[in-house]
Design an enzyme around this catalytic site. Structure first.
Site, mmCIF file in Angstrom:
data_model
loop_
_atom_site.group_PDB
_atom_site.id
_atom_site.type_symbol
_atom_site.label_atom_id
_atom_site.label_comp_id
_atom_site.label_asym_id
_atom_site.label_seq_id
_atom_site.Cartn_x
_atom_site.Cartn_y
_atom_site.Cartn_z
ATOM 1 N N SER A 39 42.690 48.840 36.734
ATOM 2 C CA SER A 39 42.970 48.976 38.142
ATOM 3 C C SER A 39 42.655 50.090 38.401
ATOM 4 O O SER A 39 43.305 50.798 39.762
ATOM 5 C CB SER A 39 43.850 48.391 38.659
ATOM 6 O OG SER A 39 44.090 47.215 38.920
ATOM 7 N N CYS A 43 34.045 53.979 40.865
ATOM 8 C CA CYS A 43 33.116 54.696 41.727
ATOM 9 C C CYS A 43 33.958 56.119 41.840
ATOM 10 O O CYS A 43 33.492 57.380 42.832
ATOM 11 C CB CYS A 43 32.799 53.999 43.337
ATOM 12 S SG CYS A 43 32.324 53.110 42.906
ATOM 13 N N LYS A 71 52.941 41.356 41.261
ATOM 14 C CA LYS A 71 52.424 40.107 41.435
ATOM 15 C C LYS A 71 53.452 39.341 39.853
ATOM 16 O O LYS A 71 52.335 38.023 40.167
ATOM 17 C CB LYS A 71 50.898 40.734 41.065
ATOM 18 C CG LYS A 71 50.543 41.612 42.046
ATOM 19 C CD LYS A 71 49.227 41.787 41.558
ATOM 20 C CE LYS A 71 49.155 43.175 43.120
ATOM 21 N NZ LYS A 71 49.576 42.927 44.551
ATOM 22 N N ASN A 268 28.102 27.408 32.609
ATOM 23 C CA ASN A 268 27.602 26.196 32.267
ATOM 24 C C ASN A 268 28.575 25.846 31.771
ATOM 25 O O ASN A 268 28.368 24.770 30.726
ATOM 26 C CB ASN A 268 26.065 26.153 31.144
ATOM 27 C CG ASN A 268 26.741 27.002 30.012
ATOM 28 O OD1 ASN A 268 27.197 28.331 29.928
ATOM 29 N ND2 ASN A 268 26.410 26.613 29.026
ATOM 30 N N ASN A 271 36.191 24.600 32.997
ATOM 31 C CA ASN A 271 36.886 25.833 33.323
ATOM 32 C C ASN A 271 36.732 27.410 32.848
ATOM 33 O O ASN A 271 37.758 28.074 32.596
ATOM 34 C CB ASN A 271 37.968 25.381 32.195
ATOM 35 C CG ASN A 271 37.908 23.461 32.455
ATOM 36 O OD1 ASN A 271 38.332 23.933 33.853
ATOM 37 N ND2 ASN A 271 38.211 22.848 31.469
ATOM 38 N N TYR A 273 34.956 31.382 34.045
ATOM 39 C CA TYR A 273 34.080 31.583 35.013
ATOM 40 C C TYR A 273 33.545 33.092 35.058
ATOM 41 O O TYR A 273 34.188 33.306 33.721
ATOM 42 C CB TYR A 273 35.018 32.083 36.396
ATOM 43 C CG TYR A 273 35.591 30.289 36.784
ATOM 44 C CD1 TYR A 273 35.328 30.249 38.203
ATOM 45 C CD2 TYR A 273 36.820 29.824 36.578
ATOM 46 C CE1 TYR A 273 35.609 28.614 38.578
ATOM 47 C CE2 TYR A 273 37.178 28.802 37.449
ATOM 48 C CZ TYR A 273 36.536 28.415 38.288
ATOM 49 O OH TYR A 273 37.082 26.820 38.640
ATOM 50 N N GLY A 276 31.012 39.654 38.242
ATOM 51 C CA GLY A 276 31.480 41.497 37.896
ATOM 52 C C GLY A 276 30.451 41.981 37.163
ATOM 53 O O GLY A 276 29.397 40.891 37.384
ATOM 54 N N ASP A 277 30.460 42.741 36.664
ATOM 55 C CA ASP A 277 29.195 43.561 35.836
ATOM 56 C C ASP A 277 28.067 42.270 35.512
ATOM 57 O O ASP A 277 27.167 42.018 34.429
ATOM 58 C CB ASP A 277 28.758 43.776 35.486
ATOM 59 C CG ASP A 277 29.394 46.018 36.761
ATOM 60 O OD1 ASP A 277 29.562 45.579 37.444
ATOM 61 O OD2 ASP A 277 29.472 47.134 35.924
#
Length: 438
Positions: A39, A43, A71, A268, A271, A273, A276-277
Protein backbone atom coordinates in the site's frame (compact mmCIF):
# COMPACT_ATOMS: atom_id res chain seq x y z
CA UNK A 1 -16.18 -19.77 4.48
CA UNK A 2 -14.79 -18.76 1.06
CA UNK A 3 -11.06 -18.10 0.78
CA UNK A 4 -9.85 -15.26 -1.41
CA UNK A 5 -6.17 -15.08 -2.31
CA UNK A 6 -4.71 -11.87 -3.72
CA UNK A 7 -1.31 -11.69 -5.41
CA UNK A 8 0.18 -8.24 -4.93
CA UNK A 9 -0.47 -5.68 -2.19
CA UNK A 10 -0.05 -2.30 -3.84
CA UNK A 11 -2.68 -0.20 -5.67
CA UNK A 12 -4.79 -2.95 -7.24
CA UNK A 13 -4.40 -5.83 -4.80
CA UNK A 14 -4.70 -3.97 -1.50
CA UNK A 15 -7.59 -1.85 -2.78
CA UNK A 16 -9.46 -4.89 -4.07
CA UNK A 17 -9.03 -6.78 -0.81
CA UNK A 18 -10.20 -3.74 1.14
CA UNK A 19 -13.28 -3.32 -1.06
CA UNK A 20 -14.13 -7.02 -0.76
CA UNK A 21 -13.99 -6.74 3.01
CA UNK A 22 -16.31 -3.72 2.89
CA UNK A 23 -18.89 -5.83 1.06
CA UNK A 24 -18.15 -9.19 2.67
CA UNK A 25 -17.36 -9.41 6.39
CA UNK A 26 -16.94 -13.18 6.48
CA UNK A 27 -14.59 -14.40 3.75
CA UNK A 28 -11.01 -15.31 4.58
CA UNK A 29 -8.78 -12.90 2.62
CA UNK A 30 -5.02 -13.30 2.33
CA UNK A 31 -2.60 -11.19 0.29
CA UNK A 32 0.86 -12.32 -0.79
CA UNK A 33 3.34 -9.55 -1.59
CA UNK A 34 6.81 -10.48 -2.81
CA UNK A 35 8.46 -7.23 -1.70
CA UNK A 36 8.95 -5.44 1.62
CA UNK A 37 6.12 -2.90 1.55
CA UNK A 38 2.40 -2.82 0.86
CA UNK A 39 0.00 0.00 0.00
CA UNK A 40 2.61 2.54 -0.98
CA UNK A 41 2.04 5.35 -3.47
CA UNK A 42 4.14 4.63 -6.57
CA UNK A 43 3.36 8.05 -7.96
CA UNK A 44 4.85 9.72 -4.88
CA UNK A 45 8.30 8.17 -5.22
CA UNK A 46 10.00 10.83 -7.41
CA UNK A 47 8.67 13.49 -5.04
CA UNK A 48 10.06 11.60 -2.04
CA UNK A 49 13.48 11.65 -3.73
CA UNK A 50 13.06 15.36 -4.44
CA UNK A 51 12.06 16.01 -0.81
CA UNK A 52 8.81 17.57 -2.01
CA UNK A 53 7.14 14.88 0.09
CA UNK A 54 8.86 15.75 3.36
CA UNK A 55 8.80 12.27 4.88
CA UNK A 56 8.61 8.90 3.13
CA UNK A 57 6.03 7.77 5.71
CA UNK A 58 3.45 9.84 3.82
CA UNK A 59 3.89 7.54 0.82
CA UNK A 60 3.05 4.45 2.88
CA UNK A 61 -0.66 4.06 3.61
CA UNK A 62 -0.59 0.79 5.55
CA UNK A 63 1.65 -1.76 7.18
CA UNK A 64 0.45 -5.41 7.30
CA UNK A 65 -0.24 -5.02 11.01
CA UNK A 66 -2.32 -1.89 10.57
CA UNK A 67 -4.14 -3.43 7.60
CA UNK A 68 -5.10 -6.49 9.64
CA UNK A 69 -6.20 -4.40 12.63
CA UNK A 70 -8.42 -2.22 10.45
CA UNK A 71 -9.78 -4.81 8.01
CA UNK A 72 -9.01 -8.31 9.28
CA UNK A 73 -7.09 -9.09 6.11
CA UNK A 74 -3.82 -11.01 6.35
CA UNK A 75 -0.92 -9.58 4.35
CA UNK A 76 2.29 -11.59 4.04
CA UNK A 77 5.17 -9.53 2.68
CA UNK A 78 8.32 -11.14 1.28
CA UNK A 79 6.01 -13.94 0.11
CA UNK A 80 6.22 -14.55 -3.63
CA UNK A 81 3.68 -16.60 -5.55
CA UNK A 82 5.86 -18.68 -7.88
CA UNK A 83 3.26 -20.94 -9.54
CA UNK A 84 -0.48 -21.42 -9.99
CA UNK A 85 -2.23 -24.77 -10.22
CA UNK A 86 -5.60 -23.63 -11.54
CA UNK A 87 -6.96 -27.19 -11.76
CA UNK A 88 -6.45 -27.78 -8.04
CA UNK A 89 -7.06 -24.11 -7.23
CA UNK A 90 -3.82 -23.64 -5.34
CA UNK A 91 -0.85 -21.29 -5.51
CA UNK A 92 2.74 -22.16 -4.64
CA UNK A 93 4.31 -19.56 -2.37
CA UNK A 94 7.97 -18.87 -1.58
CA UNK A 95 8.84 -17.22 1.72
CA UNK A 96 11.76 -15.10 0.53
CA UNK A 97 13.15 -14.73 4.05
CA UNK A 98 13.30 -18.43 4.95
CA UNK A 99 13.22 -20.02 1.44
CA UNK A 100 10.33 -22.18 2.68
CA UNK A 101 7.76 -23.14 0.03
CA UNK A 102 4.14 -24.03 0.66
CA UNK A 103 0.81 -24.29 -1.11
CA UNK A 104 -2.24 -22.16 -0.42
CA UNK A 105 -5.69 -23.06 -1.67
CA UNK A 106 -8.20 -20.52 -2.95
CA UNK A 107 -11.83 -20.22 -3.98
CA UNK A 108 -11.17 -16.94 -5.79
CA UNK A 109 -7.77 -15.74 -6.98
CA UNK A 110 -7.02 -12.10 -7.82
CA UNK A 111 -3.82 -11.41 -9.72
CA UNK A 112 -2.33 -7.96 -9.21
CA UNK A 113 1.43 -8.58 -9.30
CA UNK A 114 2.18 -5.35 -11.13
CA UNK A 115 5.24 -4.74 -13.25
CA UNK A 116 8.98 -4.52 -12.73
CA UNK A 117 11.36 -1.89 -14.02
CA UNK A 118 13.46 -2.80 -17.02
CA UNK A 119 17.21 -2.60 -16.57
CA UNK A 120 19.98 -1.87 -19.04
CA UNK A 121 21.77 -4.92 -17.66
CA UNK A 122 25.09 -3.40 -16.64
CA UNK A 123 26.77 -4.77 -13.52
CA UNK A 124 27.44 -1.60 -11.58
CA UNK A 125 27.10 -0.28 -8.05
CA UNK A 126 25.94 3.13 -9.27
CA UNK A 127 22.88 2.06 -11.33
CA UNK A 128 19.37 2.21 -9.89
CA UNK A 129 15.77 1.86 -11.00
CA UNK A 130 12.71 3.34 -9.29
CA UNK A 131 9.66 1.14 -8.85
CA UNK A 132 8.96 0.80 -5.13
CA UNK A 133 9.87 2.16 -1.70
CA UNK A 134 12.84 -0.19 -1.43
CA UNK A 135 14.25 1.40 -4.58
CA UNK A 136 13.52 4.84 -3.15
CA UNK A 137 15.32 4.05 0.09
CA UNK A 138 18.31 2.63 -1.79
CA UNK A 139 18.57 5.77 -3.93
CA UNK A 140 18.23 8.02 -0.89
CA UNK A 141 20.86 6.13 1.09
CA UNK A 142 23.29 6.13 -1.85
CA UNK A 143 22.90 9.88 -2.41
CA UNK A 144 23.65 10.63 1.24
CA UNK A 145 26.42 8.07 1.71
CA UNK A 146 28.31 9.06 -1.43
CA UNK A 147 27.65 12.81 -1.51
CA UNK A 148 26.15 12.42 -4.97
CA UNK A 149 26.25 15.45 -7.23
CA UNK A 150 26.17 14.37 -10.90
CA UNK A 151 23.34 12.02 -11.86
CA UNK A 152 22.69 10.48 -15.27
CA UNK A 153 18.98 9.90 -15.94
CA UNK A 154 18.36 7.38 -18.72
CA UNK A 155 15.01 7.49 -20.52
CA UNK A 156 12.46 10.19 -21.31
CA UNK A 157 9.12 8.81 -20.15
CA UNK A 158 7.07 10.46 -17.43
CA UNK A 159 8.89 8.73 -14.55
CA UNK A 160 12.31 9.81 -15.84
CA UNK A 161 11.08 13.37 -16.33
CA UNK A 162 9.67 13.51 -12.81
CA UNK A 163 12.87 12.03 -11.35
CA UNK A 164 15.06 14.51 -13.23
CA UNK A 165 13.03 17.50 -12.09
CA UNK A 166 13.13 16.36 -8.48
CA UNK A 167 16.87 15.69 -8.54
CA UNK A 168 17.42 19.18 -9.93
CA UNK A 169 15.19 20.81 -7.32
CA UNK A 170 17.06 18.88 -4.64
CA UNK A 171 20.22 20.65 -5.76
CA UNK A 172 21.86 17.84 -7.71
CA UNK A 173 23.10 18.11 -11.29
CA UNK A 174 21.23 15.71 -13.59
CA UNK A 175 21.91 14.93 -17.24
CA UNK A 176 19.28 13.28 -19.46
CA UNK A 177 19.94 10.83 -22.28
CA UNK A 178 17.45 8.91 -24.39
CA UNK A 179 18.09 6.27 -27.03
CA UNK A 180 15.82 7.93 -29.64
CA UNK A 181 14.47 11.38 -30.41
CA UNK A 182 10.94 10.37 -29.35
CA UNK A 183 10.39 11.63 -25.81
CA UNK A 184 7.28 11.43 -23.62
CA UNK A 185 5.64 9.11 -26.15
CA UNK A 186 2.11 9.50 -24.82
CA UNK A 187 2.16 13.08 -26.14
CA UNK A 188 2.13 14.28 -29.73
CA UNK A 189 5.80 14.63 -30.69
CA UNK A 190 5.52 18.26 -31.79
CA UNK A 191 3.89 19.24 -28.49
CA UNK A 192 6.91 18.10 -26.46
CA UNK A 193 9.18 21.02 -27.36
CA UNK A 194 8.59 22.74 -23.97
CA UNK A 195 10.35 19.77 -22.32
CA UNK A 196 13.55 20.64 -24.16
CA UNK A 197 12.97 24.35 -23.59
CA UNK A 198 12.68 23.78 -19.84
CA UNK A 199 15.95 21.84 -19.87
CA UNK A 200 17.68 24.56 -21.88
CA UNK A 201 16.36 27.30 -19.61
CA UNK A 202 18.02 25.62 -16.62
CA UNK A 203 21.14 24.58 -18.55
CA UNK A 204 20.43 20.92 -17.81
CA UNK A 205 22.42 18.81 -20.30
CA UNK A 206 20.56 16.33 -22.47
CA UNK A 207 21.33 14.20 -25.51
CA UNK A 208 18.83 12.35 -27.66
CA UNK A 209 19.78 9.34 -29.79
CA UNK A 210 22.33 8.48 -27.11
CA UNK A 211 22.98 5.25 -25.21
CA UNK A 212 25.37 3.84 -22.63
CA UNK A 213 27.92 1.41 -24.08
CA UNK A 214 29.95 0.61 -20.96
CA UNK A 215 30.21 1.45 -17.28
CA UNK A 216 33.56 1.22 -15.49
CA UNK A 217 33.24 2.52 -11.96
CA UNK A 218 32.07 6.11 -12.39
CA UNK A 219 33.29 6.30 -15.98
CA UNK A 220 30.53 6.02 -18.56
CA UNK A 221 31.19 5.37 -22.24
CA UNK A 222 28.46 6.38 -24.68
CA UNK A 223 27.47 5.35 -28.19
CA UNK A 224 28.47 8.80 -29.40
CA UNK A 225 32.04 8.16 -28.26
CA UNK A 226 31.83 10.50 -25.30
CA UNK A 227 33.34 9.40 -21.98
CA UNK A 228 31.93 11.13 -18.89
CA UNK A 229 31.92 10.62 -15.14
CA UNK A 230 28.79 10.37 -12.99
CA UNK A 231 28.17 9.62 -9.35
CA UNK A 232 24.91 7.80 -10.02
CA UNK A 233 22.71 6.48 -12.84
CA UNK A 234 18.93 6.18 -12.61
CA UNK A 235 17.39 4.05 -15.35
CA UNK A 236 13.85 4.78 -16.51
CA UNK A 237 13.65 2.51 -19.52
CA UNK A 238 10.16 1.06 -19.22
CA UNK A 239 8.61 -1.85 -17.40
CA UNK A 240 7.55 -5.44 -18.00
CA UNK A 241 4.64 -7.35 -16.43
CA UNK A 242 5.40 -9.69 -13.54
CA UNK A 243 3.85 -12.69 -15.28
CA UNK A 244 6.62 -15.29 -15.37
CA UNK A 245 4.99 -17.31 -12.58
CA UNK A 246 1.76 -17.50 -14.59
CA UNK A 247 3.32 -19.23 -17.60
CA UNK A 248 2.98 -22.73 -16.10
CA UNK A 249 -0.78 -22.29 -15.58
CA UNK A 250 -3.65 -22.40 -18.06
CA UNK A 251 -4.08 -18.62 -17.87
CA UNK A 252 -3.76 -17.01 -21.28
CA UNK A 253 -1.02 -14.42 -21.75
CA UNK A 254 -0.53 -12.17 -24.75
CA UNK A 255 2.80 -11.94 -26.57
CA UNK A 256 4.03 -9.22 -24.21
CA UNK A 257 3.15 -11.15 -21.07
CA UNK A 258 -0.05 -9.31 -20.16
CA UNK A 259 -3.27 -11.09 -19.19
CA UNK A 260 -6.28 -10.36 -21.43
CA UNK A 261 -9.43 -10.00 -19.33
CA UNK A 262 -13.13 -9.66 -20.09
CA UNK A 263 -15.34 -6.85 -18.81
CA UNK A 264 -15.73 -8.62 -15.48
CA UNK A 265 -11.93 -8.63 -15.20
CA UNK A 266 -11.98 -12.42 -15.44
CA UNK A 267 -9.17 -14.35 -17.09
CA UNK A 268 -9.89 -17.33 -19.33
CA UNK A 269 -9.69 -19.59 -16.23
CA UNK A 270 -12.72 -19.73 -13.88
CA UNK A 271 -12.38 -18.03 -10.48
CA UNK A 272 -9.26 -16.09 -11.47
CA UNK A 273 -9.27 -12.31 -12.01
CA UNK A 274 -6.50 -9.96 -13.13
CA UNK A 275 -6.21 -6.23 -12.42
CA UNK A 276 -3.66 -3.44 -12.59
CA UNK A 277 -0.51 -3.31 -14.70
CA UNK A 278 -0.73 -7.04 -15.55
CA UNK A 279 -4.13 -6.83 -17.27
CA UNK A 280 -5.03 -5.68 -20.75
CA UNK A 281 -8.53 -4.74 -21.88
CA UNK A 282 -9.94 -2.30 -24.46
CA UNK A 283 -10.71 1.35 -25.00
CA UNK A 284 -14.07 2.69 -23.92
CA UNK A 285 -14.70 5.01 -26.86
CA UNK A 286 -13.34 2.98 -29.79
CA UNK A 287 -13.08 -0.70 -30.64
CA UNK A 288 -9.36 -1.26 -30.01
CA UNK A 289 -7.44 -3.22 -27.38
CA UNK A 290 -5.79 -1.11 -24.69
CA UNK A 291 -3.27 -1.52 -21.91
CA UNK A 292 -3.08 1.48 -19.59
CA UNK A 293 -0.81 0.69 -16.62
CA UNK A 294 -1.76 3.73 -14.54
CA UNK A 295 -3.31 4.21 -11.12
CA UNK A 296 -6.91 4.95 -12.11
CA UNK A 297 -7.35 1.66 -13.96
CA UNK A 298 -6.00 -0.39 -11.06
CA UNK A 299 -8.33 1.27 -8.56
CA UNK A 300 -11.38 1.04 -10.83
CA UNK A 301 -10.74 -2.61 -11.63
CA UNK A 302 -10.25 -3.36 -7.93
CA UNK A 303 -13.72 -2.02 -7.11
CA UNK A 304 -15.35 -3.94 -9.97
CA UNK A 305 -13.77 -7.26 -8.98
CA UNK A 306 -14.86 -6.71 -5.39
CA UNK A 307 -18.44 -6.17 -6.56
CA UNK A 308 -18.27 -9.26 -8.78
CA UNK A 309 -17.01 -11.48 -5.96
CA UNK A 310 -19.62 -10.05 -3.60
CA UNK A 311 -22.32 -11.17 -6.04
CA UNK A 312 -23.07 -8.03 -8.05
CA UNK A 313 -22.36 -9.14 -11.61
CA UNK A 314 -24.10 -6.12 -13.17
CA UNK A 315 -21.08 -3.86 -12.69
CA UNK A 316 -18.55 -4.29 -15.48
CA UNK A 317 -15.47 -2.50 -16.74
CA UNK A 318 -16.40 -0.29 -19.68
CA UNK A 319 -12.88 0.32 -20.93
CA UNK A 320 -10.00 2.77 -20.75
CA UNK A 321 -9.77 6.30 -22.06
CA UNK A 322 -6.05 6.46 -21.37
CA UNK A 323 -6.13 9.77 -19.51
CA UNK A 324 -2.59 10.73 -18.46
CA UNK A 325 -0.70 13.78 -17.24
CA UNK A 326 2.81 14.78 -16.22
CA UNK A 327 4.32 17.93 -14.73
CA UNK A 328 7.78 18.99 -15.89
CA UNK A 329 9.02 22.14 -14.22
CA UNK A 330 6.68 24.98 -15.27
CA UNK A 331 4.71 22.98 -17.85
CA UNK A 332 2.01 20.32 -17.74
CA UNK A 333 1.55 17.75 -20.51
CA UNK A 334 -1.64 15.68 -20.76
CA UNK A 335 -3.52 13.55 -23.24
CA UNK A 336 -6.53 11.28 -23.39
CA UNK A 337 -7.76 8.75 -25.93
CA UNK A 338 -5.93 6.54 -28.37
CA UNK A 339 -2.15 6.81 -28.59
CA UNK A 340 -0.59 8.89 -31.38
CA UNK A 341 0.53 5.77 -33.26
CA UNK A 342 -3.01 4.35 -33.15
CA UNK A 343 -4.60 7.26 -35.00
CA UNK A 344 -3.58 5.74 -38.34
CA UNK A 345 -6.33 3.16 -37.87
CA UNK A 346 -8.97 5.88 -38.31
CA UNK A 347 -10.04 8.37 -40.94
CA UNK A 348 -9.59 11.44 -38.75
CA UNK A 349 -9.20 15.18 -38.74
CA UNK A 350 -7.40 17.35 -36.23
CA UNK A 351 -8.36 20.76 -34.89
CA UNK A 352 -6.34 22.82 -32.44
CA UNK A 353 -6.32 26.14 -30.67
CA UNK A 354 -3.72 28.08 -28.71
CA UNK A 355 -4.82 30.90 -26.45
CA UNK A 356 -4.44 32.08 -22.88
CA UNK A 357 -5.55 29.71 -20.16
CA UNK A 358 -7.70 32.49 -18.72
CA UNK A 359 -8.82 36.02 -19.63
CA UNK A 360 -6.02 37.94 -21.32
CA UNK A 361 -6.37 41.01 -19.12
CA UNK A 362 -6.07 39.03 -15.88
CA UNK A 363 -2.47 38.84 -14.58
CA UNK A 364 -0.37 35.71 -15.00
CA UNK A 365 -1.88 34.51 -18.25
CA UNK A 366 0.10 32.03 -20.35
CA UNK A 367 -0.63 30.14 -23.58
CA UNK A 368 -2.39 26.79 -23.53
CA UNK A 369 -2.19 24.59 -26.63
CA UNK A 370 -5.17 22.25 -27.01
CA UNK A 371 -5.55 19.72 -29.81
CA UNK A 372 -8.42 17.33 -30.62
CA UNK A 373 -8.60 14.50 -33.15
CA UNK A 374 -12.01 13.28 -34.29
CA UNK A 375 -13.38 10.52 -36.50
CA UNK A 376 -14.67 11.96 -39.78
CA UNK A 377 -17.35 9.27 -40.07
CA UNK A 378 -19.21 10.05 -36.84
CA UNK A 379 -17.31 13.15 -35.61
CA UNK A 380 -16.68 11.54 -32.22
CA UNK A 381 -13.49 12.45 -30.40
CA UNK A 382 -10.63 9.96 -30.72
CA UNK A 383 -7.88 11.77 -28.86
CA UNK A 384 -7.04 15.07 -27.21
CA UNK A 385 -3.75 16.54 -26.01
CA UNK A 386 -2.83 19.73 -24.19
CA UNK A 387 0.28 21.51 -22.98
CA UNK A 388 0.63 24.68 -20.97
CA UNK A 389 1.53 26.19 -17.63
CA UNK A 390 -2.00 26.13 -16.17
CA UNK A 391 -5.47 24.81 -16.90
CA UNK A 392 -4.26 21.71 -18.76
CA UNK A 393 -5.75 19.18 -16.36
CA UNK A 394 -9.18 20.84 -16.43
CA UNK A 395 -9.45 20.80 -20.22
CA UNK A 396 -8.26 17.21 -20.59
CA UNK A 397 -10.57 15.96 -17.84
CA UNK A 398 -13.55 17.70 -19.47
CA UNK A 399 -12.67 16.11 -22.81
CA UNK A 400 -12.28 12.74 -21.08
CA UNK A 401 -15.85 13.04 -19.84
CA UNK A 402 -16.98 14.09 -23.31
CA UNK A 403 -15.35 11.01 -24.80
CA UNK A 404 -16.81 8.80 -22.08
CA UNK A 405 -20.25 9.95 -23.20
CA UNK A 406 -19.39 9.70 -26.92
CA UNK A 407 -19.98 13.37 -27.63
CA UNK A 408 -19.11 14.69 -31.06
CA UNK A 409 -16.56 17.42 -31.59
CA UNK A 410 -19.43 19.72 -32.62
CA UNK A 411 -21.11 19.32 -29.24
CA UNK A 412 -18.10 20.92 -27.56
CA UNK A 413 -19.63 24.27 -28.51
CA UNK A 414 -22.35 23.50 -25.95
CA UNK A 415 -19.94 22.99 -23.04
CA UNK A 416 -20.91 25.53 -20.38
CA UNK A 417 -17.70 26.77 -18.81
CA UNK A 418 -17.36 27.95 -15.21
CA UNK A 419 -16.17 31.40 -16.25
CA UNK A 420 -14.46 34.10 -14.26
CA UNK A 421 -11.40 36.03 -15.49
CA UNK A 422 -8.84 34.13 -13.34
CA UNK A 423 -9.97 30.76 -14.73
CA UNK A 424 -11.13 30.77 -18.34
CA UNK A 425 -12.84 32.69 -21.16
CA UNK A 426 -16.56 33.17 -21.91
CA UNK A 427 -15.82 30.94 -24.89
CA UNK A 428 -13.39 28.43 -23.48
CA UNK A 429 -10.70 26.66 -25.49
CA UNK A 430 -12.96 23.61 -25.51
CA UNK A 431 -15.77 25.68 -27.07
CA UNK A 432 -13.33 27.04 -29.64
CA UNK A 433 -12.33 23.52 -30.67
CA UNK A 434 -15.99 22.81 -31.42
CA UNK A 435 -16.45 26.01 -33.41
CA UNK A 436 -13.27 25.50 -35.42
CA UNK A 437 -14.29 21.93 -36.29
CA UNK A 438 -17.56 23.04 -37.91
Amino acid sequence: MPKIVVVGAVAGGATCASQIRRLDKESDIIIFEKDRDMSFANCALPYVIGEVVEDRKYALAYTPEKFYDRKQITVKTYHEVIAINDERQTVSVLNRKTNEQFEESYDKLILSPGASANSLGFESDITFTLRNLEDTDAIEQFIKANQVDKVLVVGAGYVSLEVLENLYKRGLHPTLIHRSDKINKLMDADMNQPILDELDKREIPYRLNEEIVAINGNEITFKSGRVEHYDMIIEGVGTHPNSKFIESSNIKLDRKGFIPVNDKLETNVPNIYAIGDIATSHYRHVDLPASVPLAWGAHRAASIVAEQIAGNDTIEFKGFLGNNIVKFFDYTFASVGVKPNELKQFDYKMVEVTQGAHANYYPGNSPLHLRVYYDTSNRQILRAAAVGKEGVDKRIDVLSMAMMNQLTVDELTEFEVAYAPPYSHPKDLINMIGYKAK
